[in-house]
Design a protein around this motif. Structure first.
Motif, PDB file in Angstrom:
ATOM      1  N   VAL A 111      -0.597   5.302   0.459  1.00  0.00           N
ATOM      2  CA  VAL A 111      -0.537   5.993   1.749  1.00  0.00           C
ATOM      3  C   VAL A 111      -0.053   7.422   1.558  1.00  0.00           C
ATOM      4  O   VAL A 111       0.887   7.687   0.827  1.00  0.00           O
ATOM      5  CB  VAL A 111       0.385   5.222   2.724  1.00  0.00           C
ATOM      6  CG1 VAL A 111       0.610   5.999   4.000  1.00  0.00           C
ATOM      7  CG2 VAL A 111      -0.207   3.858   3.028  1.00  0.00           C
TER       8      VAL A 111
ATOM      9  N   ALA B  58      -2.465   3.522   6.290  1.00  0.00           N
ATOM     10  CA  ALA B  58      -2.538   2.061   6.257  1.00  0.00           C
ATOM     11  C   ALA B  58      -2.752   1.539   7.668  1.00  0.00           C
ATOM     12  O   ALA B  58      -2.302   2.151   8.613  1.00  0.00           O
ATOM     13  CB  ALA B  58      -1.259   1.488   5.656  1.00  0.00           C
ATOM     14  N   PRO B  59      -3.425   0.473   7.876  1.00  0.00           N
ATOM     15  CA  PRO B  59      -3.889  -0.462   6.869  1.00  0.00           C
ATOM     16  C   PRO B  59      -5.280  -0.170   6.325  1.00  0.00           C
ATOM     17  O   PRO B  59      -5.626  -0.697   5.277  1.00  0.00           O
ATOM     18  CB  PRO B  59      -3.888  -1.791   7.604  1.00  0.00           C
ATOM     19  CG  PRO B  59      -4.191  -1.448   9.015  1.00  0.00           C
ATOM     20  CD  PRO B  59      -3.549  -0.090   9.231  1.00  0.00           C
ATOM     21  N   LYS B  60      -6.127   0.684   7.013  1.00  0.00           N
ATOM     22  CA  LYS B  60      -7.469   0.828   6.464  1.00  0.00           C
ATOM     23  C   LYS B  60      -8.130   2.178   6.695  1.00  0.00           C
ATOM     24  O   LYS B  60      -9.258   2.375   6.273  1.00  0.00           O
ATOM     25  CB  LYS B  60      -8.372  -0.271   7.013  1.00  0.00           C
ATOM     26  CG  LYS B  60      -8.610  -0.184   8.511  1.00  0.00           C
ATOM     27  CD  LYS B  60      -9.557  -1.272   8.971  1.00  0.00           C
ATOM     28  CE  LYS B  60      -9.905  -1.050  10.433  1.00  0.00           C
ATOM     29  NZ  LYS B  60     -10.971  -1.900  10.853  1.00  0.00           N
TER      30      LYS B  60
ATOM     31  N   LEU C 102       0.805  -1.211   0.000  1.00  0.00           N
ATOM     32  CA  LEU C 102       0.000   0.000   0.000  1.00  0.00           C
ATOM     33  C   LEU C 102       0.842   1.267   0.000  1.00  0.00           C
ATOM     34  O   LEU C 102       0.314   2.362   0.129  1.00  0.00           O
ATOM     35  CB  LEU C 102      -0.921   0.007   1.222  1.00  0.00           C
ATOM     36  CG  LEU C 102      -1.961  -1.104   1.282  1.00  0.00           C
ATOM     37  CD1 LEU C 102      -2.738  -1.040   2.576  1.00  0.00           C
ATOM     38  CD2 LEU C 102      -2.892  -1.019   0.100  1.00  0.00           C
TER      39      LEU C 102
END
Length: 145
Positions: free
Chosen positions: A60, A77-79, A56
């Motif tokens: 980011v 990251a992560p979500k 990712l």
């Protein structure tokens, strides 16, 4: 206090000696009977232009909207994803993102249990994010003022 310092030094020495022993090549008599596995073909190795599926790093950070109204997407990251806007810049919406290769789904939860989902797509070079709406929206790397 002294005992803790002595233990730390001993651990460091023991770890460094273990690495020295593992780094030494084995003698021919100690070699395992099975042959080593062949290396993977070079065609399957990821290249610098094609990031790995789970990487990712390209996403980011902050992405600036190229049309009015000015806002920014901040991907952590992560979500986590946030929408930043205004002067001074502040967080106007929080949500989650799910990356699927070049495609990114943004999910913003509303009070009352509703949620808004937005779909963004990146070109192969991943230089921008595009949202296909009646008025197309494009985001490019950029930091809020």
């Amino acid at each position: 206090m002294r005992l803790a310092g002595i233990c730390a030094v001993l651990c460091l020495v023991a770890c460094s000696r273990k690495q020295e022993h593992e780094a030494r090549p084995r003698s021919a008599s100690a070699a395992p009977a099975t042959a080593p596995a062949p290396a993977a073909p070079a065609a399957t190795a990821p290249t610098a232009t094609a990031p790995q599926k789970d990487d990712l790093a390209w996403l980011v950070g902050t992405w600036e909207r190229q049309s009015a109204p000015k806002d920014w997407l901040l991907f952590n990251a992560p979500k986590d994803v946030m929408v930043l806007s205004g002067k001074p810049v502040s967080v106007t919406r929080r949500g989650e993102f799910v990356a699927h290769g070049r495609f990114v789904s943004l999910i913003f939860h509303q009070p009352g249990g509703n949620s808004i989902e937005r779909e963004l797509e990146a070109p192969p070079d991943r230089s921008e994010l595009r949202e296909k709406t009646p008025v197309p929206v494009t985001y490019r790397r950029g930091a809020p003022p």
